[in-house]
Design an enzyme around this catalytic site. Structure first.
Site, PDB file in Angstrom:
ATOM      1  CG  ASN A 153      11.667   4.343  -2.172  1.00  0.00           C
ATOM      2  OD1 ASN A 153      11.717   3.754  -1.111  1.00  0.00           O
ATOM      3  ND2 ASN A 153      11.559   5.650  -2.258  1.00  0.00           N
ATOM      4  CE  LYS A 163      15.670   8.100 -10.672  1.00  0.00           C
ATOM      5  NZ  LYS A 163      15.466   8.052  -9.234  1.00  0.00           N
ATOM      6  CB  ILE A 207      14.081   0.725  -9.066  1.00  0.00           C
ATOM      7  CG1 ILE A 207      13.552  -0.688  -9.354  1.00  0.00           C
ATOM      8  CG2 ILE A 207      14.733   0.789  -7.686  1.00  0.00           C
ATOM      9  CD1 ILE A 207      14.634  -1.716  -9.617  1.00  0.00           C
ATOM     10  CB  CYS A 208      12.627   5.947  -6.884  1.00  0.00           C
ATOM     11  SG  CYS A 208      13.116   7.656  -6.681  1.00  0.00           S
ATOM     12  CG  LEU A 209      18.814   2.696  -5.678  1.00  0.00           C
ATOM     13  CD1 LEU A 209      18.559   2.917  -4.187  1.00  0.00           C
ATOM     14  CD2 LEU A 209      19.059   1.218  -5.935  1.00  0.00           C
TER      15      LEU A 209
END
Length: 192
Positions: A81, A95, A89-91
């Site tokens: 992630n 978002k 960072i994919c969180l």
């Protein structure tokens, strides 16, 4: 709209108050600019990241705290992630799930939690997410690379994996257990 700097000051104090317990610290990159910060998190216990310290570049948008802070790893980290290229960072809370009730500390705690609970179904880094495929695929990937001429020395492999945030001793024992195969060592480190 401007960043609420009084709130940011308070958040910095909150972050740094219990660093020994939380492993989280945030400092301004320069005294002149409180909108550009440097966060530090420690690798969660019981994970391959344990013993590591990770730097996170934080930029506060003008709409903060009504808009999420922009965070990316400044330390190279190998995680499905987190982009191995940009550190993005994919969180969700960074978002669409952000709320002004959240703070820099809660955001960093969530990033720290992400290190111990990867979400391979929502990858930021597809290459890393694929590394976590079942071993049958891994074996095929590895065989193609195993006998390549000019394979790097043990020290280069150790260095590469340590730069991803894994502790030196853990890297060495993982490499030893797979006879120096970097891909298999990485898979071992990622699966704990």
């Amino acid at each position: 709209m401007m960043v609420d700097f009084a709130r940011v000051q308070k958040e910095l104090q909150e972050c740094n108050r219990d660093f020994e317990v939380s492993g989280i610290k945030v400092i301004p990159k320069s005294d002149a600019n409180l909108a550009h910060l440097l966060g530090t998190i420690t690798g969660p216990l019981g994970t391959p990241y344990e013993g590591g310290t990770f730097k996170i570049d934080i930029t506060l948008p003008d709409g903060y705290p009504f808009e999420p802070p922009k965070m990316r790893f400044a330390t190279k980290v190998w995680h499905p992630n987190i982009s191995s290229q940009s550190g993005a960072i994919c969180l969700d809370i960074l978002k669409d799930q952000w709320s002004p009730a959240l703070t820099l500390k809660t955001a960093l705690l969530s990033v720290q939690a992400l290190l111990s609970a990867p979400e391979p179904d929502d990858p930021q880094d597809a290459v890393v997410a694929q590394q976590r495929l079942p071993n049958i695929y891994g074996a095929q990937l590895v065989i193609g690379q195993k006998h390549m001429p000019g394979t790097s020395s043990l020290e280069e492999k150790v260095q590469k994996l340590v730069e991803m945030g894994f502790p030196d001793a853990l890297v060495r024992s993982a490499l030893e257990s797979v006879e120096g195969d970097e891909n298999m060592a990485l898979e071992k480190l990622c699966s704990g």
